[in-house]
Design an enzyme around this catalytic site. Structure first.
Site, PDB file in Angstrom:
ATOM      1  N   GLN A  97       7.100  -8.844  27.807  1.00 43.54           N
ATOM      2  CA  GLN A  97       8.195  -8.406  28.676  1.00 43.54           C
ATOM      3  C   GLN A  97       9.438  -9.286  28.610  1.00 43.54           C
ATOM      4  O   GLN A  97      10.542  -8.777  28.735  1.00 43.54           O
ATOM      5  CB  GLN A  97       7.697  -8.293  30.122  1.00 43.54           C
ATOM      6  CG  GLN A  97       6.908  -7.019  30.360  1.00 43.54           C
ATOM      7  CD  GLN A  97       6.284  -6.969  31.732  1.00 43.54           C
ATOM      8  OE1 GLN A  97       5.069  -7.015  31.859  1.00 43.54           O
ATOM      9  NE2 GLN A  97       7.078  -6.875  32.764  1.00 43.54           N
TER      10      GLN A  97
ATOM     11  N   TYR B 251       8.669  -6.241   6.064  1.00 39.89           N
ATOM     12  CA  TYR B 251      10.033  -6.641   5.713  1.00 39.89           C
ATOM     13  C   TYR B 251      10.225  -6.584   4.189  1.00 39.89           C
ATOM     14  O   TYR B 251       9.314  -6.219   3.449  1.00 39.89           O
ATOM     15  CB  TYR B 251      10.326  -8.048   6.249  1.00 39.89           C
ATOM     16  CG  TYR B 251      10.460  -8.109   7.759  1.00 39.89           C
ATOM     17  CD1 TYR B 251      11.518  -7.489   8.406  1.00 39.89           C
ATOM     18  CD2 TYR B 251       9.524  -8.797   8.531  1.00 39.89           C
ATOM     19  CE1 TYR B 251      11.653  -7.552   9.787  1.00 39.89           C
ATOM     20  CE2 TYR B 251       9.642  -8.866   9.918  1.00 39.89           C
ATOM     21  CZ  TYR B 251      10.714  -8.238  10.540  1.00 39.89           C
ATOM     22  OH  TYR B 251      10.832  -8.299  11.907  1.00 39.89           O
TER      23      TYR B 251
ATOM     24  N   GLU C 186       4.571  -7.955   7.485  1.00 36.20           N
ATOM     25  CA  GLU C 186       5.104  -7.152   8.599  1.00 36.20           C
ATOM     26  C   GLU C 186       6.064  -6.039   8.168  1.00 36.20           C
ATOM     27  O   GLU C 186       6.782  -5.479   8.984  1.00 36.20           O
ATOM     28  CB  GLU C 186       5.781  -8.067   9.657  1.00 36.20           C
ATOM     29  CG  GLU C 186       4.892  -8.353  10.852  1.00 36.20           C
ATOM     30  CD  GLU C 186       3.864  -9.469  10.620  1.00 36.20           C
ATOM     31  OE1 GLU C 186       3.816 -10.010   9.492  1.00 36.20           O
ATOM     32  OE2 GLU C 186       3.085  -9.771  11.538  1.00 36.20           O
TER      33      GLU C 186
ATOM     34  N   ARG D 191       3.820 -16.064   4.099  1.00 38.10           N
ATOM     35  CA  ARG D 191       3.174 -15.185   5.090  1.00 38.10           C
ATOM     36  C   ARG D 191       2.844 -13.869   4.415  1.00 38.10           C
ATOM     37  O   ARG D 191       3.720 -13.113   4.002  1.00 38.10           O
ATOM     38  CB  ARG D 191       4.110 -14.980   6.290  1.00 38.10           C
ATOM     39  CG  ARG D 191       3.531 -14.092   7.347  1.00 38.10           C
ATOM     40  CD  ARG D 191       3.452 -14.791   8.679  1.00 38.10           C
ATOM     41  NE  ARG D 191       3.068 -13.869   9.726  1.00 38.10           N
ATOM     42  CZ  ARG D 191       3.673 -13.781  10.898  1.00 38.10           C
ATOM     43  NH1 ARG D 191       4.696 -14.568  11.175  1.00 38.10           N
ATOM     44  NH2 ARG D 191       3.248 -12.936  11.800  1.00 38.10           N
TER      45      ARG D 191
ATOM     46  N   HIS E 142       5.583  -3.450  11.013  1.00 37.73           N
ATOM     47  CA  HIS E 142       6.151  -3.128  12.326  1.00 37.73           C
ATOM     48  C   HIS E 142       6.111  -1.630  12.619  1.00 37.73           C
ATOM     49  O   HIS E 142       6.106  -1.227  13.768  1.00 37.73           O
ATOM     50  CB  HIS E 142       7.582  -3.649  12.437  1.00 37.73           C
ATOM     51  CG  HIS E 142       7.641  -5.146  12.641  1.00 37.73           C
ATOM     52  ND1 HIS E 142       6.703  -5.830  13.380  1.00 37.73           N
ATOM     53  CD2 HIS E 142       8.525  -6.070  12.207  1.00 37.73           C
ATOM     54  CE1 HIS E 142       7.014  -7.118  13.379  1.00 37.73           C
ATOM     55  NE2 HIS E 142       8.106  -7.290  12.674  1.00 37.73           N
TER      56      HIS E 142
HETATM   57  P1  NAP Z   1       8.358   2.999  39.309  1.00 38.37           P
HETATM   58  O1  NAP Z   1       8.099   2.504  37.935  1.00 38.37           O
HETATM   59  O2  NAP Z   1       9.734   2.984  39.834  1.00 38.37           O
HETATM   60  O3  NAP Z   1       7.818   4.506  39.356  1.00 38.37           O
HETATM   61  C1  NAP Z   1       7.832   5.270  40.495  1.00 38.37           C
HETATM   62  C2  NAP Z   1       7.414   6.687  40.143  1.00 38.37           C
HETATM   63  O4  NAP Z   1       7.415   7.453  41.320  1.00 38.37           O
HETATM   64  C3  NAP Z   1       8.336   7.352  39.168  1.00 38.37           C
HETATM   65  O5  NAP Z   1       7.541   7.977  38.190  1.00 38.37           O
HETATM   66  C4  NAP Z   1       9.095   8.360  40.003  1.00 38.37           C
HETATM   67  O6  NAP Z   1       9.251   9.463  39.153  1.00 38.37           O
HETATM   68  C5  NAP Z   1       8.173   8.624  41.168  1.00 38.37           C
HETATM   69  N1  NAP Z   1       8.850   8.834  42.440  1.00 38.37           N
HETATM   70  C6  NAP Z   1       9.903   8.166  42.954  1.00 38.37           C
HETATM   71  N2  NAP Z   1      10.221   8.631  44.174  1.00 38.37           N
HETATM   72  C7  NAP Z   1       9.347   9.614  44.444  1.00 38.37           C
HETATM   73  C8  NAP Z   1       9.184  10.488  45.541  1.00 38.37           C
HETATM   74  N3  NAP Z   1       9.960  10.417  46.604  1.00 38.37           N
HETATM   75  N4  NAP Z   1       8.196  11.393  45.469  1.00 38.37           N
HETATM   76  C9  NAP Z   1       7.404  11.481  44.399  1.00 38.37           C
HETATM   77  N5  NAP Z   1       7.516  10.677  43.331  1.00 38.37           N
HETATM   78  C10 NAP Z   1       8.487   9.760  43.341  1.00 38.37           C
HETATM   79  O7  NAP Z   1       7.498   2.246  40.353  1.00 38.37           O
HETATM   80  P2  NAP Z   1       5.966   1.821  40.333  1.00 38.37           P
HETATM   81  O8  NAP Z   1       5.157   2.662  39.438  1.00 38.37           O
HETATM   82  O9  NAP Z   1       5.605   1.730  41.753  1.00 38.37           O
HETATM   83  O10 NAP Z   1       6.010   0.395  39.721  1.00 38.37           O
HETATM   84  C11 NAP Z   1       6.671  -0.645  40.421  1.00 38.37           C
HETATM   85  C12 NAP Z   1       7.223  -1.640  39.438  1.00 38.37           C
HETATM   86  O11 NAP Z   1       6.207  -2.364  38.800  1.00 38.37           O
HETATM   87  C13 NAP Z   1       8.015  -0.945  38.353  1.00 38.37           C
HETATM   88  O12 NAP Z   1       9.187  -1.648  38.095  1.00 38.37           O
HETATM   89  C14 NAP Z   1       7.117  -0.988  37.206  1.00 38.37           C
HETATM   90  O13 NAP Z   1       7.808  -0.983  35.975  1.00 38.37           O
HETATM   91  C15 NAP Z   1       6.366  -2.277  37.426  1.00 38.37           C
HETATM   92  N6  NAP Z   1       5.093  -2.192  36.754  1.00 38.37           N
HETATM   93  C16 NAP Z   1       5.114  -2.353  35.426  1.00 38.37           C
HETATM   94  C17 NAP Z   1       3.970  -2.219  34.730  1.00 38.37           C
HETATM   95  C18 NAP Z   1       3.997  -2.417  33.251  1.00 38.37           C
HETATM   96  O14 NAP Z   1       3.101  -2.017  32.571  1.00 38.37           O
HETATM   97  N7  NAP Z   1       5.002  -3.054  32.682  1.00 38.37           N
HETATM   98  C19 NAP Z   1       2.796  -1.895  35.370  1.00 38.37           C
HETATM   99  C20 NAP Z   1       2.799  -1.727  36.740  1.00 38.37           C
HETATM  100  C21 NAP Z   1       3.967  -1.860  37.425  1.00 38.37           C
HETATM  101  P3  NAP Z   1      10.042  10.776  39.517  1.00 38.37           P
HETATM  102  O15 NAP Z   1      11.169  10.347  40.405  1.00 38.37           O
HETATM  103  O16 NAP Z   1      10.462  11.350  38.211  1.00 38.37           O
HETATM  104  O17 NAP Z   1       9.055  11.643  40.190  1.00 38.37           O
HETATM  105 FE1  SF4 Z   2       5.963 -13.238  25.939  1.00 42.04          FE
HETATM  106 FE2  SF4 Z   2       5.560 -14.926  27.962  1.00 42.04          FE
HETATM  107 FE3  SF4 Z   2       4.618 -12.418  28.108  1.00 42.04          FE
HETATM  108 FE4  SF4 Z   2       3.541 -14.242  26.462  1.00 42.04          FE
HETATM  109  S1  SF4 Z   2       3.560 -14.284  28.708  1.00 42.04           S
HETATM  110  S2  SF4 Z   2       4.046 -12.151  25.945  1.00 42.04           S
HETATM  111  S3  SF4 Z   2       5.335 -15.362  25.805  1.00 42.04           S
HETATM  112  S4  SF4 Z   2       6.750 -13.029  28.007  1.00 42.04           S
END
Ligand code: NAP
Ligand code: SF4
Length: 654
Positions: free
Chosen positions: A317, A144, A142, A192, A230
């Site tokens: 996450q 290291y 990895e 490893r 990494h």
């Molecule tokens: P979000 O991550 O908060 O994104 C909302 C987007 O909308 C931002 O890009 C924001 O950017 C824009 N926005 C906010 N207010 C707005 C407005 N009034 N007009 C136009 N654009 C606006 O929310 P989300 O995409 O709905 O996701 C919801 C949650 O699920 C989030 O916490 C996200 O991280 C999570 N999620 C995570 C993943 C992942 O892969 N980990 C996948 C799906 C969802 P600007 O304000 O710059 O325009």
């Molecule tokens: Fe990590 Fe749990 Fe997501 Fe698996 S499911 S990657 S152990 S947080």
């Protein structure tokens, strides 16, 4: 159980580590490998990280080894010297070359300094034996410390530790040989070994084989597989990596050495592990994150209850992303992971009746923990299936593992006798009439209205139309909002063909991974052109910064790279002026300059979400004990991790 840094190693949280590993040993894990412990301060991953350098420290590790042995388990301690990946100013390396992923430039070791590091490894292994471990794993992969001696881009030395490969490979050989001499024959030494570096000037396959043979000769008991440095820009464990994606690399080594080989990376189901063994890829399989997700993984598999396993969805996450944020790891699907001493689902003294409204991750988790504790639970869902937003996530290419999460939830609902009421939008009056002891409002979110002029145009869709209703979408698309959902929608729209995550060859070719016998490090320098994206997508945000800045630390770059590989245009610092027949009119910056029409067939709104909690007020007014959780509580930055954690912790208390 493969090594995994959880943050419990740092600050010597031995009681918590003991509880965490003992639970996995009770779950029938054959051999546990701890997170990494440094053999000296220079080798720390970060300041005050876990180390084993004194007999006093070794005595404290007894809590851990005794707890595992009491459950008939076996445990090896990983010795990890971070080298130039260390996040502190004391770092050392073969040469004074900073890594692209750390801010500190390491000190170049003198010849005598290298000798001191070897002695530190040996002493650390001796202390591990004294501490009651059954063996050690010497971390040689990895990217290291040890790995850094092998490769020319990190080793510019001119003494006996540098130059030709025969010199560069001496460090790991010395470490293993002298460790064997010091610990005796009846002690496991796992080495490893980086079998595919995934960096352009990585080892050739011949070099890797030469090292493996020498490591066997030096006295290692087992060789474990390391995949990628990494700093490599190829995903190796993320959810979009196909299951068992690198077992073929270990298989190549099978014909070269005679000691047992372990393979790892993205093995999250017993069937995948079984297939890898049946295919002769390895002698043992190593799972790290899946053991966080379910401490009873092995036991359930052994007892023919694989359908009851809580499957790791490889999201990173709550585990790796926590590590990078200096937080103790947990698991998105199992908030008890690494928190065994504080979060327990104890049988309730009196059985009470609860209604849970909404069957997204927050609602289901609450319902399951309540039921597990002996309460009676009705779970109400307005839709025709359980899962809430998980049903949208599961259709995104590279997020197929969400199917497993839903499968697990469905099975646990059956096993725990949760009464599910689908197609039921239950109102406050009905809930009142049923006289529950408590109501949990987990009714989720609604899309935020971005209030753009002309947004009622037929070309405008919401992410729900695209991901859930699967409304047909034209060839040219603008996505408004570049948060988690905007990224998901963009990835969904560029990929019409089956997801590469389900087709290993396609995935390897997409990322330029080749047989390391063909190219150094297993990375193709002449990457074939990617298949044309299914649509021309423009991803917009009003902020000026990087798109997807709030995505996971360890996975955001993969999403950004995937979109770039699919020619997605990312535009920031925009104002949405108007929607018309031509498409979307934007301007730039605070002064609304450079009006530009983005000509598209469809516009998809992904502008964030707002809580939906209409039930809260009438229920509280009626004096009913009401708890609001998940997106219904706080929609901003909602994700399944927070939803499940909040739901489980609430249910543990009720
Ligand atoms: P979000 O991550 O908060 O994104 C909302 C987007 O909308 C931002 O890009 C924001 O950017 C824009 N926005 C906010 N207010 C707005 C407005 N009034 N007009 C136009 N654009 C606006 O929310 P989300 O995409 O709905 O996701 C919801 C949650 O699920 C989030 O916490 C996200 O991280 C999570 N999620 C995570 C993943 C992942 O892969 N980990 C996948 C799906 C969802 P600007 O304000 O710059 O325009
Ligand atoms: Fe990590 Fe749990 Fe997501 Fe698996 S499911 S990657 S152990 S947080």
């Amino acid at each position: 159980m493969g090594s995994m840094h959880t943050g419990l190693e740092d600050g010597n949280k031995h009681d918590r580590i003991a509880a965490y590993f003992a639970e996995r040993a009770r779950g029938d894990v054959g051999l546990i490998i701890t997170g990494g412990y440094a053999p000296n301060r220079a080798g720390w991953v970060k300041p005050f990280a876990g180390k084993l350098t004194t007999r006093g420290e070794a005595a404290k590790h007894r809590t851990v080894t005794d707890a595992v042995h009491a459950e008939d388990g076996k445990i090896a301690m990983q010795i990890l010297h971070a080298g130039r990946y260390a996040y502190h100013p004391l770092s050392v390396a073969p040469s004074r070359i900073r890594s692209p992923i750390t801010p500190f430039t390491p000190r170049e070791l003198s010849t005598a300094g290298v000798e001191k590091q070897i002695q530190a490894f040996v002493r650390c292994a001796q202390l591990a034996r004294e501490a009651g471990y059954d063996g050690v794993e010497i971390m040689g992969s990895e990217g290291y410390f040890i790995n850094e001696f092998l490769i020319t881009h990190t080793n510019h030395r001119t003494d006996k530790w540098g130059g030709d490969y025969s010199n560069r490979m001496q460090l790991p050989i010395e470490i293993v040989a002298r460790t064997r001499q010091a610990v005796g024959d009846d002690f496991i030494i796992i080495y490893r070994l980086s079998m595919i570096d995934l960096i352009p000037d990585g080892n050739t396959w011949d070099e890797t084989v030469a090292l493996a043979k020498a490591i066997e000769g030096a006295g290692a008991t087992i060789i474990n597989t390391g995949i990628g440095w990494h700093e490599a820009r190829i995903p190796t464990i993320a959810t979009s990596v196909p299951r068992g994606a690198f077992a073929w690399v270990t298989k190549k080594m099978k014909q070269e050495v005679s000691i047992p080989l372990i393979t790892s990376n993205r093995i999250n189901l017993p069937a995948t592990a079984e297939q890898i063994l049946a295919d002769g890829c390895a002698d043992m399989v190593s799972l790290a994150r899946p053991m966080l997700a379910d401490a009873e993984f092995v036991k359930k598999a052994r007892e023919g209850r694989a359908d009851e396993i809580n499957v790791c969805i490889a999201c990173n996450q709550a585990c790796l992303d926590h590590t990078f944020a200096n937080k103790v790891s947990s698991c998105l699907v199992n908030p008890r992971a690494c928190h065994e001493t504080e979060l327990n689902y104890v049988a309730a003294e009196t059985r009470r009746r609860f209604a849970v409204v909404g069957s997204g991750p927050a609602g289901i988790s609450t319902a399951l923990v309540l039921a597990e504790r002996g309460h009676e639970v009705d779970l109400y869902e307005a839709d025709s299936e359980i899962g809430g937003q998980l049903n949208m996530a599961k259709v995104v290419p590279g997020k197929e593992e969400f199917h497993e999460m839903l499968r697990y939830f469905k099975r646990q609902i059956e096993l725990n006798n949760v009464q599910v009421h689908l197609n039921t939008r239950i109102g406050a009056d009905d809930l009142k009439a049923k006289s529950y002891d408590g109501v949990i409002v987990a009714s989720g979110v609604v899309p935020r209205d971005p209030m753009i002029e002309g947004q009622d145009h037929p070309m405008v869709l919401s992410y729900i139309d695209v991901l859930k209703t699967q409304t047909p979408v034209g060839k040219r698309v603008a996505v408004i909002g570049a948060g988690g959902i905007g990224f998901d929608v963009a990835e969904f729209l560029v990929q019409d063909a089956p997801s590469p995550t389900l087709h290993l060859d396609e995935w390897l070719s997409e990322w330029g991974v080749v047989d390391p016998a063909e190219e150094r490090g297993g990375v193709s320098l002449n990457r074939p052109p990617a298949t044309a994206p299914a649509r021309e997508v423009t991803l917009l945000q009003r902020k000026a910064g990087k798109h997807g800045a709030n995505l996971g630390k360890t996975t955001g770059w993969i999403h950004r790279t995937t979109l770039k590989m699919n020619n997605v245009r990312m535009i920031g610092d925009v104002n949405y002026e108007r929607i018309g027949d031509e498409g979307l009119l934007i301007t730039y910056g605070r002064n609304h300059e450079h009006p530009t029409w983005i000509e598209v067939d469809n516009i998809v709104m992904c502008a964030g979400q707002l809580p939906l909690r209409d039930l809260q007020e009438p229920l509280e007014a009626a004096g009913i004990s009401t708890h609001v959780i998940g997106g219904a509580d706080v929609a901003t930055e909602l994700d399944a991790k927070r939803a499940i954690d909040q739901g489980s912790r609430l249910a543990a208390r009720l």
